[in-house]
Design a protein around this motif. Structure first.
Motif, PDB file in Angstrom:
ATOM      1  N   MET A 163      12.238  31.732  39.133  1.00 60.66           N
ATOM      2  CA  MET A 163      12.325  33.110  39.608  1.00 60.66           C
ATOM      3  C   MET A 163      13.042  33.194  40.958  1.00 60.66           C
ATOM      4  SD  MET A 163       8.380  33.840  40.827  1.00 60.66           S
ATOM      5  CE  MET A 163       8.822  35.422  41.507  1.00 60.66           C
ATOM      6  N   ARG A 164      13.072  32.081  41.698  1.00 59.01           N
ATOM      7  CA  ARG A 164      13.753  32.072  42.999  1.00 59.01           C
ATOM      8  C   ARG A 164      15.260  31.849  42.874  1.00 59.01           C
ATOM      9  NH1 ARG A 164      11.908  28.040  47.073  1.00 59.01           N
ATOM     10  NH2 ARG A 164      13.122  29.380  48.459  1.00 59.01           N
ATOM     11  N   LEU A 165      15.727  31.615  41.659  1.00 55.22           N
ATOM     12  CA  LEU A 165      17.153  31.389  41.468  1.00 55.22           C
ATOM     13  C   LEU A 165      17.954  32.682  41.497  1.00 55.22           C
ATOM     14  CD1 LEU A 165      17.028  28.758  38.569  1.00 55.22           C
ATOM     15  CD2 LEU A 165      17.066  28.352  41.050  1.00 55.22           C
ATOM     16  N   GLY A 166      17.275  33.806  41.324  1.00 55.65           N
ATOM     17  CA  GLY A 166      17.977  35.079  41.266  1.00 55.65           C
ATOM     18  C   GLY A 166      18.547  35.320  39.882  1.00 55.65           C
ATOM     19  N   GLU A 167      19.491  36.234  39.808  1.00 58.59           N
ATOM     20  CA  GLU A 167      20.085  36.618  38.530  1.00 58.59           C
ATOM     21  C   GLU A 167      21.308  35.749  38.230  1.00 58.59           C
ATOM     22  OE1 GLU A 167      20.815  40.786  38.748  1.00 58.59           O
ATOM     23  OE2 GLU A 167      18.706  41.293  39.064  1.00 58.59           O
ATOM     24  N   VAL A 168      21.040  34.493  37.880  1.00 56.25           N
ATOM     25  CA  VAL A 168      22.141  33.562  37.600  1.00 56.25           C
ATOM     26  C   VAL A 168      22.442  33.446  36.115  1.00 56.25           C
ATOM     27  CG1 VAL A 168      21.728  32.202  39.674  1.00 56.25           C
ATOM     28  CG2 VAL A 168      20.567  31.580  37.539  1.00 56.25           C
ATOM     29  N   GLY A 169      21.596  34.018  35.275  1.00 55.64           N
ATOM     30  CA  GLY A 169      21.792  33.911  33.840  1.00 55.64           C
ATOM     31  C   GLY A 169      20.613  33.213  33.176  1.00 55.64           C
ATOM     32  N   ASP A 170      20.753  32.986  31.881  1.00 58.14           N
ATOM     33  CA  ASP A 170      19.657  32.438  31.085  1.00 58.14           C
ATOM     34  C   ASP A 170      19.542  30.929  31.281  1.00 58.14           C
ATOM     35  OD1 ASP A 170      17.644  32.063  29.325  1.00 58.14           O
ATOM     36  OD2 ASP A 170      18.770  32.581  27.523  1.00 58.14           O
ATOM     37  N   THR A 171      18.402  30.486  31.819  1.00 59.49           N
ATOM     38  CA  THR A 171      18.150  29.058  32.005  1.00 59.49           C
ATOM     39  C   THR A 171      17.018  28.559  31.118  1.00 59.49           C
ATOM     40  OG1 THR A 171      16.567  29.480  33.802  1.00 59.49           O
ATOM     41  CG2 THR A 171      18.889  29.200  34.420  1.00 59.49           C
ATOM     42  N   GLU A 172      16.439  29.473  30.329  1.00 62.56           N
ATOM     43  CA  GLU A 172      15.231  29.155  29.574  1.00 62.56           C
ATOM     44  C   GLU A 172      15.423  28.008  28.591  1.00 62.56           C
ATOM     45  OE1 GLU A 172      12.032  31.380  26.569  1.00 62.56           O
ATOM     46  OE2 GLU A 172      13.656  32.521  27.541  1.00 62.56           O
ATOM     47  N   TYR A 173      16.603  27.948  27.978  1.00 60.81           N
ATOM     48  CA  TYR A 173      16.805  26.988  26.898  1.00 60.81           C
ATOM     49  C   TYR A 173      17.488  25.694  27.350  1.00 60.81           C
ATOM     50  CZ  TYR A 173      15.722  31.153  24.213  1.00 60.81           C
ATOM     51  OH  TYR A 173      15.106  32.276  23.715  1.00 60.81           O
ATOM     52  N   LEU A 174      17.698  25.549  28.644  1.00 61.42           N
ATOM     53  CA  LEU A 174      18.393  24.370  29.139  1.00 61.42           C
ATOM     54  C   LEU A 174      17.404  23.289  29.561  1.00 61.42           C
ATOM     55  CD1 LEU A 174      21.195  26.008  31.317  1.00 61.42           C
ATOM     56  CD2 LEU A 174      21.362  25.190  28.959  1.00 61.42           C
ATOM     57  N   ASP A 175      17.656  22.075  29.141  1.00 63.31           N
ATOM     58  CA  ASP A 175      16.867  20.935  29.592  1.00 63.31           C
ATOM     59  C   ASP A 175      17.032  20.817  31.100  1.00 63.31           C
ATOM     60  OD1 ASP A 175      15.246  18.721  29.428  1.00 63.31           O
ATOM     61  OD2 ASP A 175      16.865  17.348  28.869  1.00 63.31           O
ATOM     62  N   THR A 176      15.914  20.651  31.829  1.00 63.55           N
ATOM     63  CA  THR A 176      15.936  20.837  33.279  1.00 63.55           C
ATOM     64  C   THR A 176      15.405  19.637  34.041  1.00 63.55           C
ATOM     65  OG1 THR A 176      15.631  23.228  32.981  1.00 63.55           O
ATOM     66  CG2 THR A 176      15.148  22.335  35.160  1.00 63.55           C
ATOM     67  N   PHE A 177      16.079  19.332  35.139  1.00 60.37           N
ATOM     68  CA  PHE A 177      15.629  18.315  36.096  1.00 60.37           C
ATOM     69  C   PHE A 177      15.553  18.986  37.463  1.00 60.37           C
ATOM     70  CE2 PHE A 177      15.438  14.660  38.782  1.00 60.37           C
ATOM     71  CZ  PHE A 177      14.954  13.614  37.999  1.00 60.37           C
ATOM     72  N   ILE A 178      14.450  18.750  38.183  1.00 57.73           N
ATOM     73  CA  ILE A 178      14.218  19.404  39.472  1.00 57.73           C
ATOM     74  C   ILE A 178      14.214  18.376  40.602  1.00 57.73           C
ATOM     75  CG2 ILE A 178      12.538  20.699  40.859  1.00 57.73           C
ATOM     76  CD1 ILE A 178      11.551  21.940  38.214  1.00 57.73           C
ATOM     77  N   ILE A 179      14.917  18.706  41.683  1.00 61.66           N
ATOM     78  CA  ILE A 179      14.887  17.903  42.911  1.00 61.66           C
ATOM     79  C   ILE A 179      14.460  18.838  44.034  1.00 61.66           C
ATOM     80  CG2 ILE A 179      16.208  16.462  44.519  1.00 61.66           C
ATOM     81  CD1 ILE A 179      18.192  15.941  42.234  1.00 61.66           C
ATOM     82  N   ASP A 180      13.259  18.627  44.569  1.00 63.17           N
ATOM     83  CA  ASP A 180      12.730  19.601  45.529  1.00 63.17           C
ATOM     84  C   ASP A 180      11.763  18.936  46.504  1.00 63.17           C
ATOM     85  OD1 ASP A 180      12.403  22.089  46.695  1.00 63.17           O
ATOM     86  OD2 ASP A 180      10.820  22.707  45.323  1.00 63.17           O
ATOM     87  N   HIS A 181      11.498  19.651  47.603  1.00 60.94           N
ATOM     88  CA  HIS A 181      10.610  19.097  48.629  1.00 60.94           C
ATOM     89  C   HIS A 181       9.619  20.130  49.149  1.00 60.94           C
ATOM     90  CE1 HIS A 181      12.602  20.748  52.467  1.00 60.94           C
ATOM     91  NE2 HIS A 181      13.236  21.318  51.456  1.00 60.94           N
ATOM     92  N   HIS A 182       9.499  21.260  48.474  1.00 62.16           N
ATOM     93  CA  HIS A 182       8.596  22.297  48.958  1.00 62.16           C
ATOM     94  C   HIS A 182       7.146  22.011  48.570  1.00 62.16           C
ATOM     95  CE1 HIS A 182      12.464  24.450  49.241  1.00 62.16           C
ATOM     96  NE2 HIS A 182      11.879  25.023  50.285  1.00 62.16           N
ATOM     97  N   LYS A 183       6.238  22.372  49.436  1.00 60.29           N
ATOM     98  CA  LYS A 183       4.817  22.112  49.212  1.00 60.29           C
ATOM     99  C   LYS A 183       4.295  22.844  47.978  1.00 60.29           C
ATOM    100  CE  LYS A 183       0.373  22.193  51.670  1.00 60.29           C
ATOM    101  NZ  LYS A 183      -0.409  22.979  50.719  1.00 60.29           N
ATOM    102  N   THR A 184       4.884  24.016  47.695  1.00 58.38           N
ATOM    103  CA  THR A 184       4.425  24.813  46.565  1.00 58.38           C
ATOM    104  C   THR A 184       5.188  24.516  45.279  1.00 58.38           C
ATOM    105  OG1 THR A 184       5.908  26.569  47.363  1.00 58.38           O
ATOM    106  CG2 THR A 184       3.585  26.723  47.974  1.00 58.38           C
TER     107      THR A 184
END
Length: 327
Positions: free
Chosen positions: A98-119
């Protein structure tokens, strides 16, 4: 900060091997770390001869980020079902779609996350590298780069030093347990990153109007919770008068947190007639991510934010109420 493990590196490599094309995306309203991490991942994919598109919803309104806007597109290009099956989505400096904004449909894409936020969300079984003890996502990307590509070149060093400098407040947020972060920084400088020029890039070039806006913001500031909390705001009229270019709320946070007795600072901006954004900053002991999460936001223990429907006159009392529970 933890050093990423061999299994995490292998997990990322396997994700790369499993796809023929990639979308790299970070959170909207990108800061230096989001931009740095996005570009850093693109350098890895470029080395591996993997096609990619770098996406960010923007806006690129900070003076230090404008030069990078040309490397990004604002939305994910149309893809057929076959394209979607072959494409991997890499989300950096963020884990909530939801923090990505209106970038398009990401629901069906295999996803890898790199992040450092506590939440950030994720588990050991997830396709992710998440370390809330890392001061910047760019640190995680740097370690991946060095493990996969090898020694840093000057372009990569400059880019990754930008992210590290941004999220550490040019190192002033680091503590006594940060020796390995400085080791990363030393390798960036050895490869050609210039701390003096980077400091000028991050702190300089602000429009004069931002200093006028800073004065207005300070004039709006009020103390709550026996003086432990400072809350200030920016109205739509303020924004119209002084503009949106080069906003420098970090200067406001520094000024307020330097006041005796102040433990947390909130800055709320009326973005539209019906929506606000807010930033939270605090000293060591106060976890502002708890308050941000209550309002659907997130971030770090001492630096978090949120976006929410509402108006200043009703939202500020709600925020103060939540802070009173921890102050």
């Amino acid at each position: 900060m933890k050093i990423i493990t061999a299994s995490q590196i292998d997990s990322f490599k396997n994700f790369i091997k499993a796809h023929n094309n990639f979308i790299i995306v970070g959170h909207k309203d990108p800061d230096g770390d989001c931009i740095s991490s996005s570009l850093g991942v693109s350098y890895i994919l470029e080395y591996l001869n993997k096609p990619f598109t770098i996406v960010n919803n923007g806006p690129f309104k900070r003076p230090e980020t404008k030069e990078y806007e040309k490397f990004f597109t604002s939305e994910i290009p149309f893809m057929s079902k076959q394209d979607q099956d072959e494409t991997g989505l890499i989300i950096v400096d963020c884990s909530e779609k939801m923090r990505l904004g209106e970038v398009g449909d990401t629901e069906y894409l295999d996803t890898f996350i790199i992040d450092h936020h506590k939440t950030s969300t994720g588990s050991e079984d997830s396709k992710c590298i998440i370390d809330s003890s890392s001061p910047a996502a760019s640190c995680l990307v740097q370690m991946l780069y060095e493990a996969i590509v090898g020694p840093l070149d000057k372009k990569a060093a400059d880019t990754l030093f930008f992210g590290l400098s941004t999220d550490t407040g040019f190192f002033r947020f680091l503590r006594e347990d940060s020796a390995n972060v400085f080791e990363l920084a030393a390798r960036l400088v050895t490869a050609g990153a210039n701390p003096n020029k980077m400091y000028d890039k991050i702190t300089g070039g602000k429009p004069y109007s931002t200093r006028k806006l800073l004065g207005t913001t300070i004039a709006h500031a009020e103390r709550y919770c026996n003086g432990k909390l400072v809350v200030a705001y920016e109205t739509m009229e303020d924004t119209k008068r002084y503009g949106q270019e080069g906003r420098d709320s970090d200067m406001f946070y520094q000024a307020m947190l330097s006041c005796e007795g102040v433990e947390a600072v909130v800055f709320v901006r009326q973005e539209t007639e019906h929506s606000c954004t807010a930033g939270f900053r605090s000293r060591d002991a106060i976890d502002v991510s708890v308050v941000a999460s209550h309002f659907g936001g997130g971030g770090h223990k001492n630096a978090s934010g949120m976006s929410r429907d509402g108006k200043l006159e009703t939202l500020i009392p709600e925020i103060v109420k939540e802070f009173s529970k921890i102050l």
